[in-house]
Design a protein around this motif. Structure first.
Motif, PDB file in Angstrom:
ATOM      1  N   HIS A 145       0.943  -1.475   0.103  1.00  0.00           N
ATOM      2  CA  HIS A 145       0.022   0.166   0.139  1.00  0.00           C
ATOM      3  C   HIS A 145       0.718   1.261  -0.137  1.00  0.00           C
ATOM      4  O   HIS A 145       1.656   1.408   0.841  1.00  0.00           O
ATOM      5  CB  HIS A 145      -0.199   0.031   1.337  1.00  0.00           C
ATOM      6  CG  HIS A 145      -1.993   0.893   1.839  1.00  0.00           C
ATOM      7  ND1 HIS A 145      -2.719   1.086   0.674  1.00  0.00           N
ATOM      8  CD2 HIS A 145      -1.690   2.328   1.821  1.00  0.00           C
ATOM      9  CE1 HIS A 145      -3.836   2.691   1.268  1.00  0.00           C
ATOM     10  NE2 HIS A 145      -3.634   2.950   2.269  1.00  0.00           N
ATOM     11  N   SER A 146       0.849   2.161  -0.770  1.00  0.00           N
ATOM     12  CA  SER A 146       1.254   3.526  -0.793  1.00  0.00           C
ATOM     13  C   SER A 146       0.468   4.583  -0.221  1.00  0.00           C
ATOM     14  O   SER A 146      -1.050   4.608   0.068  1.00  0.00           O
ATOM     15  CB  SER A 146       1.666   3.773  -2.710  1.00  0.00           C
ATOM     16  OG  SER A 146       2.209   5.569  -2.312  1.00  0.00           O
ATOM     17  N   ALA A 147       1.481   5.066   0.424  1.00  0.00           N
ATOM     18  CA  ALA A 147       0.880   6.019   1.713  1.00  0.00           C
ATOM     19  C   ALA A 147       0.585   7.292   0.556  1.00  0.00           C
ATOM     20  O   ALA A 147      -0.464   7.777   1.059  1.00  0.00           O
ATOM     21  CB  ALA A 147       1.725   5.936   3.078  1.00  0.00           C
ATOM     22  N   ARG A 148       0.542   7.663  -0.657  1.00  0.00           N
ATOM     23  CA  ARG A 148       0.490   8.496  -1.598  1.00  0.00           C
ATOM     24  C   ARG A 148      -0.262   8.015  -2.613  1.00  0.00           C
ATOM     25  O   ARG A 148      -0.247   7.112  -3.105  1.00  0.00           O
ATOM     26  CB  ARG A 148       2.086   9.370  -2.203  1.00  0.00           C
ATOM     27  CG  ARG A 148       2.214   9.713  -1.097  1.00  0.00           C
ATOM     28  CD  ARG A 148       4.033  10.638  -1.918  1.00  0.00           C
ATOM     29  NE  ARG A 148       3.570  11.552  -2.850  1.00  0.00           N
ATOM     30  CZ  ARG A 148       4.150  11.531  -4.019  1.00  0.00           C
ATOM     31  NH1 ARG A 148       5.576  11.885  -4.269  1.00  0.00           N
ATOM     32  NH2 ARG A 148       3.753  12.186  -4.826  1.00  0.00           N
ATOM     33  N   PRO A 149      -1.765   9.144  -2.128  1.00  0.00           N
ATOM     34  CA  PRO A 149      -2.938   8.402  -3.655  1.00  0.00           C
ATOM     35  C   PRO A 149      -2.933   8.494  -4.949  1.00  0.00           C
ATOM     36  O   PRO A 149      -2.486   7.907  -5.435  1.00  0.00           O
ATOM     37  CB  PRO A 149      -4.233   9.438  -3.279  1.00  0.00           C
ATOM     38  CG  PRO A 149      -3.782   9.828  -1.584  1.00  0.00           C
ATOM     39  CD  PRO A 149      -2.095  10.160  -1.546  1.00  0.00           C
ATOM     40  N   ASP A 150      -1.425   9.789  -5.453  1.00  0.00           N
ATOM     41  CA  ASP A 150      -0.458   9.863  -6.511  1.00  0.00           C
ATOM     42  C   ASP A 150      -0.063   8.757  -7.021  1.00  0.00           C
ATOM     43  O   ASP A 150       0.727   8.903  -8.145  1.00  0.00           O
ATOM     44  CB  ASP A 150      -0.144  10.779  -6.742  1.00  0.00           C
ATOM     45  CG  ASP A 150       0.970  11.338  -6.035  1.00  0.00           C
ATOM     46  OD1 ASP A 150       1.397  10.474  -4.634  1.00  0.00           O
ATOM     47  OD2 ASP A 150       1.469  12.726  -6.318  1.00  0.00           O
ATOM     48  N   ARG A 151       0.365   8.031  -6.133  1.00  0.00           N
ATOM     49  CA  ARG A 151       1.674   7.089  -6.283  1.00  0.00           C
ATOM     50  C   ARG A 151       0.781   4.892  -6.128  1.00  0.00           C
ATOM     51  O   ARG A 151       0.983   4.556  -6.038  1.00  0.00           O
ATOM     52  CB  ARG A 151       2.220   6.937  -5.027  1.00  0.00           C
ATOM     53  CG  ARG A 151       4.007   8.046  -5.435  1.00  0.00           C
ATOM     54  CD  ARG A 151       4.123   7.868  -6.464  1.00  0.00           C
ATOM     55  NE  ARG A 151       5.092   8.661  -7.094  1.00  0.00           N
ATOM     56  CZ  ARG A 151       5.202  10.301  -7.706  1.00  0.00           C
ATOM     57  NH1 ARG A 151       4.192  10.348  -7.407  1.00  0.00           N
ATOM     58  NH2 ARG A 151       5.944  11.547  -7.389  1.00  0.00           N
ATOM     59  N   SER A 152      -0.817   5.385  -5.901  1.00  0.00           N
ATOM     60  CA  SER A 152      -1.381   4.850  -5.834  1.00  0.00           C
ATOM     61  C   SER A 152      -1.411   3.153  -7.158  1.00  0.00           C
ATOM     62  O   SER A 152      -2.462   4.310  -7.851  1.00  0.00           O
ATOM     63  CB  SER A 152      -2.500   4.606  -4.943  1.00  0.00           C
ATOM     64  OG  SER A 152      -3.382   3.567  -5.157  1.00  0.00           O
ATOM     65  N   PRO A 153      -1.599   2.671  -7.473  1.00  0.00           N
ATOM     66  CA  PRO A 153      -1.860   2.201  -8.585  1.00  0.00           C
ATOM     67  C   PRO A 153      -3.517   1.986  -8.746  1.00  0.00           C
ATOM     68  O   PRO A 153      -4.022   2.129  -9.883  1.00  0.00           O
ATOM     69  CB  PRO A 153      -1.487   0.945  -9.107  1.00  0.00           C
ATOM     70  CG  PRO A 153      -0.432   0.848  -7.932  1.00  0.00           C
ATOM     71  CD  PRO A 153      -0.397   1.597  -6.758  1.00  0.00           C
ATOM     72  N   ILE A 154      -4.459   1.709  -7.549  1.00  0.00           N
ATOM     73  CA  ILE A 154      -5.098   1.569  -7.920  1.00  0.00           C
ATOM     74  C   ILE A 154      -6.357   2.399  -8.424  1.00  0.00           C
ATOM     75  O   ILE A 154      -7.118   3.436  -8.548  1.00  0.00           O
ATOM     76  CB  ILE A 154      -5.868   0.671  -6.600  1.00  0.00           C
ATOM     77  CG1 ILE A 154      -5.589  -0.117  -6.472  1.00  0.00           C
ATOM     78  CG2 ILE A 154      -7.617   1.037  -6.342  1.00  0.00           C
ATOM     79  CD1 ILE A 154      -5.919  -1.334  -5.023  1.00  0.00           C
TER      80      ILE A 154
END
Length: 333
Positions: free
Chosen positions: A218-227
């Protein structure tokens, strides 16, 4: 011979071998029975403790990774220890100290499985020498598999983040992505980026099949989240495919290829992790496209098309919720 110890040791070894082989070598099989339950339990626990705390949830991937490897090693070590403890006087103390204890068996099994070859304890001649060779071989084989698996997963995590970064560079939400590519008369420059993203997403899909633990990094930053970025991309493609008149749309093959890549990605996650949400997410807003002069379909026509995409969009919504995220926000009305 203690049959209970032998049976329990063999059962532990069989469980461990099946789980390791299933998880590391069976690409289409997902995670093994033990690993899949561990992943689900750990993720639910972190969600229960931290809610939607991104910092805490970002620990889920590394934590699961360490727990999985630790359990494999402990079960392998424990299983062989029970096997060697199932009979009396299996080990000979070459230093002629006291009688062999449980800690001695545990010690002998450890340096045998991890091929240290210290040699202050040796097995009796005969079948126990063969058992020792099997223990050493299993340790060499499965430790190598575990290390290879670890390196492959870390590479897949890097590719996952690279995909998210590529999409986020186009825009933080679907309307922005569509507006950025509009020249005033046509959509231009989308073919190469969409083909690149489709290729990256195809790789990500295969990685999720091969390494289910990837879903829990899980990425802490939304803009680094593939989902999150997959949702942004899919909503943008929905606008291009169903919100814009046919004569103004970009290359149909390029758009369809990108949408198919997303479908394959959703199918993989839907099978293993995600259930559709109970309701549709908020729809994209055509008004923001009209503000920059982009021709659009009528709101009623677009709403009808969205109804046809109900299942797809609810799976996307369920995917966002399963990752403890908010649906990517639209521009302020």
């Amino acid at each position: 011979m203690n049959v209970v110890y032998l049976a329990l040791g063999v059962a532990l070894l069989a469980t461990t071998v099946i789980d390791i082989v299933w998880t590391t070598l069976w690409v289409e099989g997902g995670a093994g029975p033990l690993t899949s339950r561990l992943m689900a339990w750990t993720w639910r626990t972190l969600r229960r403790i931290g809610g939607q705390n991104p910092r805490l949830l970002s620990l889920s991937g590394p934590l699961l990774f360490v727990l999985t490897l630790t359990i494999w090693i402990v079960l392998l070590w424990g299983g062989w220890t029970l096997v060697f403890a199932s009979a009396e006087n299996v080990l000979i103390d070459t230093l002629n100290r006291e009688s062999v204890s449980w800690s001695d068996r545990f010690y002998f099994t450890g340096y045998t499985v991890f091929t240290l070859g210290i040699g202050d304890f040796v097995p009796k001649t005969g079948r126990w020498q063969v058992v020792t060779i099997l223990a050493t071989g299993s340790g060499l084989l499965f430790v190598t598999l575990i290390v290879t698996y670890a390196l492959s997963v870390l590479e897949a995590v890097t590719q996952k983040r690279a995909f998210a970064s590529t999409v986020s560079a186009f825009g933080t939400h679907s309307e922005e992505l569509v507006r950025t590519s509009w020249t005033g008369e046509e959509f231009r420059g989308l073919e190469v980026p969409l083909n690149t993203v489709a290729t990256q997403l195809a790789t990500l899909t295969e990685n999720h099949k091969a390494y289910p633990i990837l879903h829990y990094f899980h990425s802490a930053r939304p803009d680094r989240s593939p989902i999150v970025e997959t949702v942004v991309l899919d909503e943008a493609l929905t606008l291009l495919r169903f919100g814009v008149p046919k004569r103004q749309r970009p290359n149909e093959i390029t758009v369809r290829n990108a949408r198919t890549s997303i479908e394959n990605y959703l199918e993989t996650l839907h099978e293993g992790f995600v259930e559709p949400a109970d309701s549709q997410p908020p729809p994209p807003n055509l008004r923001h496209l009209r503000e920059v002069g982009i021709p659009t379909m009528s709101d009623d026509e677009f709403e009808t098309e969205l109804d046809e995409l109900d299942t797809r969009r609810r799976i996307l919504y369920g995917l966002v919720e399963s990752d403890a995220r908010e649906w990517p926000s639209r521009e302020t009305d």
